[in-house]
Design a protein around this motif. Sequence first.
Motif, PDB file in Angstrom:
ATOM      1  N   MET A   1       0.800  -1.236  -0.061  1.00 56.45           N
ATOM      2  CA  MET A   1       0.129   0.029   0.128  1.00 56.45           C
ATOM      3  C   MET A   1       0.812   1.211  -0.021  1.00 56.45           C
ATOM      4  O   MET A   1       1.833   1.482   0.596  1.00 56.45           O
ATOM      5  N   THR A   2       0.746   2.163  -1.033  1.00 58.60           N
ATOM      6  CA  THR A   2       1.550   3.118  -0.952  1.00 58.60           C
ATOM      7  C   THR A   2       0.888   4.333  -0.184  1.00 58.60           C
ATOM      8  O   THR A   2      -0.079   4.030   0.492  1.00 58.60           O
ATOM      9  N   SER A   3       1.666   5.558   0.037  1.00 60.43           N
ATOM     10  CA  SER A   3       1.144   6.632   0.904  1.00 60.43           C
ATOM     11  C   SER A   3      -0.156   7.247   0.187  1.00 60.43           C
ATOM     12  O   SER A   3      -0.490   7.219  -0.750  1.00 60.43           O
ATOM     13  N   MET A   4      -0.814   7.722   0.968  1.00 63.29           N
ATOM     14  CA  MET A   4      -2.166   8.380   1.040  1.00 63.29           C
ATOM     15  C   MET A   4      -3.414   7.353   0.124  1.00 63.29           C
ATOM     16  O   MET A   4      -3.764   7.893  -0.683  1.00 63.29           O
ATOM     17  N   PRO A   5      -3.332   6.265   0.666  1.00 64.15           N
ATOM     18  CA  PRO A   5      -4.485   5.557  -0.054  1.00 64.15           C
ATOM     19  C   PRO A   5      -5.809   6.002   0.230  1.00 64.15           C
ATOM     20  O   PRO A   5      -6.125   6.751   1.189  1.00 64.15           O
ATOM     21  N   VAL A   6      -6.842   5.676  -0.549  1.00 63.16           N
ATOM     22  CA  VAL A   6      -8.227   5.801  -0.246  1.00 63.16           C
ATOM     23  C   VAL A   6      -8.810   4.456  -0.279  1.00 63.16           C
ATOM     24  O   VAL A   6      -9.023   4.067  -1.176  1.00 63.16           O
ATOM     25  N   PHE A   7      -9.184   3.953   1.071  1.00 63.44           N
ATOM     26  CA  PHE A   7      -9.611   2.769   1.107  1.00 63.44           C
ATOM     27  C   PHE A   7     -11.299   2.827   1.355  1.00 63.44           C
ATOM     28  O   PHE A   7     -11.666   3.240   2.155  1.00 63.44           O
ATOM     29  N   LEU A   8     -11.866   1.881   0.473  1.00 63.53           N
ATOM     30  CA  LEU A   8     -13.351   1.757   0.415  1.00 63.53           C
ATOM     31  C   LEU A   8     -13.734   0.424   1.282  1.00 63.53           C
ATOM     32  O   LEU A   8     -13.361  -0.590   0.904  1.00 63.53           O
ATOM     33  N   THR A  31      -7.282   7.818   3.615  1.00 62.61           N
ATOM     34  CA  THR A  31      -8.785   7.912   3.944  1.00 62.61           C
ATOM     35  C   THR A  31      -9.310   6.633   4.163  1.00 62.61           C
ATOM     36  O   THR A  31      -9.357   5.707   3.015  1.00 62.61           O
ATOM     37  N   ASN A  32     -10.212   6.552   5.155  1.00 62.82           N
ATOM     38  CA  ASN A  32     -11.190   5.221   5.235  1.00 62.82           C
ATOM     39  C   ASN A  32     -12.588   5.747   4.567  1.00 62.82           C
ATOM     40  O   ASN A  32     -13.142   6.621   5.284  1.00 62.82           O
ATOM     41  N   ILE A  33     -13.266   5.159   3.587  1.00 63.03           N
ATOM     42  CA  ILE A  33     -14.524   5.407   3.177  1.00 63.03           C
ATOM     43  C   ILE A  33     -15.221   4.354   3.744  1.00 63.03           C
ATOM     44  O   ILE A  33     -15.058   3.014   3.351  1.00 63.03           O
ATOM     45  N   CYS A  34     -16.262   4.613   4.393  1.00 63.62           N
ATOM     46  CA  CYS A  34     -17.244   3.628   5.168  1.00 63.62           C
ATOM     47  C   CYS A  34     -18.568   3.557   4.470  1.00 63.62           C
ATOM     48  O   CYS A  34     -19.005   4.726   4.302  1.00 63.62           O
ATOM     49  N   MET A  35     -19.222   2.485   4.298  1.00 57.79           N
ATOM     50  CA  MET A  35     -20.510   2.438   3.454  1.00 57.79           C
ATOM     51  C   MET A  35     -21.458   1.939   4.578  1.00 57.79           C
ATOM     52  O   MET A  35     -21.035   0.897   5.234  1.00 57.79           O
ATOM     53  N   ARG A  36     -22.458   2.423   4.790  1.00 55.34           N
ATOM     54  CA  ARG A  36     -23.655   1.933   5.573  1.00 55.34           C
ATOM     55  C   ARG A  36     -24.219   0.911   5.070  1.00 55.34           C
ATOM     56  O   ARG A  36     -24.729   0.100   5.833  1.00 55.34           O
ATOM     57  N   ASN A  37     -24.813   1.257   3.907  1.00 52.63           N
ATOM     58  CA  ASN A  37     -25.696  -0.005   3.182  1.00 52.63           C
ATOM     59  C   ASN A  37     -24.815  -0.142   1.750  1.00 52.63           C
ATOM     60  O   ASN A  37     -24.565   0.672   0.967  1.00 52.63           O
ATOM     61  N   VAL A  38     -24.446  -1.129   1.472  1.00 50.80           N
ATOM     62  CA  VAL A  38     -23.780  -1.681   0.447  1.00 50.80           C
ATOM     63  C   VAL A  38     -24.698  -2.048  -0.692  1.00 50.80           C
ATOM     64  O   VAL A  38     -25.238  -2.869  -0.604  1.00 50.80           O
ATOM     65  N   THR A  39     -24.547  -1.158  -1.811  1.00 52.28           N
ATOM     66  CA  THR A  39     -25.042  -1.779  -2.912  1.00 52.28           C
ATOM     67  C   THR A  39     -24.063  -1.484  -3.955  1.00 52.28           C
ATOM     68  O   THR A  39     -23.149  -0.713  -4.090  1.00 52.28           O
ATOM     69  N   GLU A  40     -24.347  -2.116  -5.233  1.00 55.18           N
ATOM     70  CA  GLU A  40     -23.646  -1.927  -6.753  1.00 55.18           C
ATOM     71  C   GLU A  40     -23.338  -0.502  -6.797  1.00 55.18           C
ATOM     72  O   GLU A  40     -22.371   0.111  -7.086  1.00 55.18           O
ATOM     73  N   TYR A  50     -14.756   9.592  -4.431  1.00 57.21           N
ATOM     74  CA  TYR A  50     -13.632   9.519  -3.751  1.00 57.21           C
ATOM     75  C   TYR A  50     -12.249   9.072  -4.476  1.00 57.21           C
ATOM     76  O   TYR A  50     -11.106   9.279  -3.887  1.00 57.21           O
ATOM     77  N   GLN A  51     -12.165   8.702  -5.422  1.00 59.83           N
ATOM     78  CA  GLN A  51     -11.052   8.473  -6.146  1.00 59.83           C
ATOM     79  C   GLN A  51     -10.421   7.187  -5.420  1.00 59.83           C
ATOM     80  O   GLN A  51      -9.231   7.096  -5.044  1.00 59.83           O
ATOM     81  N   VAL A  52     -11.287   6.179  -5.270  1.00 61.18           N
ATOM     82  CA  VAL A  52     -10.576   5.089  -4.136  1.00 61.18           C
ATOM     83  C   VAL A  52      -9.630   4.404  -5.042  1.00 61.18           C
ATOM     84  O   VAL A  52      -9.701   4.040  -6.261  1.00 61.18           O
ATOM     85  N   THR A  53      -8.504   4.033  -4.149  1.00 57.58           N
ATOM     86  CA  THR A  53      -7.378   3.429  -4.636  1.00 57.58           C
ATOM     87  C   THR A  53      -7.224   1.983  -4.269  1.00 57.58           C
ATOM     88  O   THR A  53      -6.808   1.209  -4.969  1.00 57.58           O
ATOM     89  N   HIS A  54      -8.053   1.490  -3.223  1.00 54.12           N
ATOM     90  CA  HIS A  54      -7.997   0.223  -2.735  1.00 54.12           C
ATOM     91  C   HIS A  54      -9.335  -0.020  -2.080  1.00 54.12           C
ATOM     92  O   HIS A  54     -10.162   0.851  -1.629  1.00 54.12           O
ATOM     93  N   MET A  55      -9.707  -1.182  -2.258  1.00 56.48           N
ATOM     94  CA  MET A  55     -10.955  -1.834  -1.441  1.00 56.48           C
ATOM     95  C   MET A  55     -11.054  -3.185  -1.223  1.00 56.48           C
ATOM     96  O   MET A  55     -10.044  -3.873  -1.581  1.00 56.48           O
ATOM     97  N   GLU A  56     -11.855  -3.679  -0.433  1.00 56.15           N
ATOM     98  CA  GLU A  56     -11.916  -5.269   0.147  1.00 56.15           C
ATOM     99  C   GLU A  56     -13.255  -5.527  -0.101  1.00 56.15           C
ATOM    100  O   GLU A  56     -14.098  -4.876  -0.290  1.00 56.15           O
ATOM    101  N   GLY A  57     -13.451  -6.855   0.110  1.00 53.63           N
ATOM    102  CA  GLY A  57     -14.852  -7.302   0.077  1.00 53.63           C
ATOM    103  C   GLY A  57     -14.897  -8.835  -0.030  1.00 53.63           C
ATOM    104  O   GLY A  57     -14.077  -9.635  -0.645  1.00 53.63           O
ATOM    105  N   ALA A  58     -15.947  -9.437   0.686  1.00 56.04           N
ATOM    106  CA  ALA A  58     -16.155 -10.811   0.547  1.00 56.04           C
ATOM    107  C   ALA A  58     -16.650 -10.934  -0.895  1.00 56.04           C
ATOM    108  O   ALA A  58     -16.864 -10.173  -1.558  1.00 56.04           O
TER     109      ALA A  58
END
Length: 66
Positions: A1-8, A31-40, A50-58
């Motif tokens: 992970m590089t510096s200044m990531p934007v993580f969803l 920056t951590n971007i949090c979702m209350r309700n996850v939809t496509e 938010y120009q997300v650079t990283h995300m995770e997901g089941a």
Amino acid sequence: MTSMPVFLWTVPMFHCSGWCLTWTVAAQGGTNICMRNVTEKGIFDNISQYQVTHMEGASTILNMVS
């Protein structure tokens, strides 16, 4: 992970490796971007807004966006 990531976050922060990843993002100056309700639409809207650079997901979450 590089510096200044934007993580969803699409799963709870305690899920899987989330216990430490929230602090890793912060330690990298990111920056951590949090979702209350996850939809496509919500995932793609957040990536765009938010120009997300990283995300995770089941696998069920990743199947939503594939």
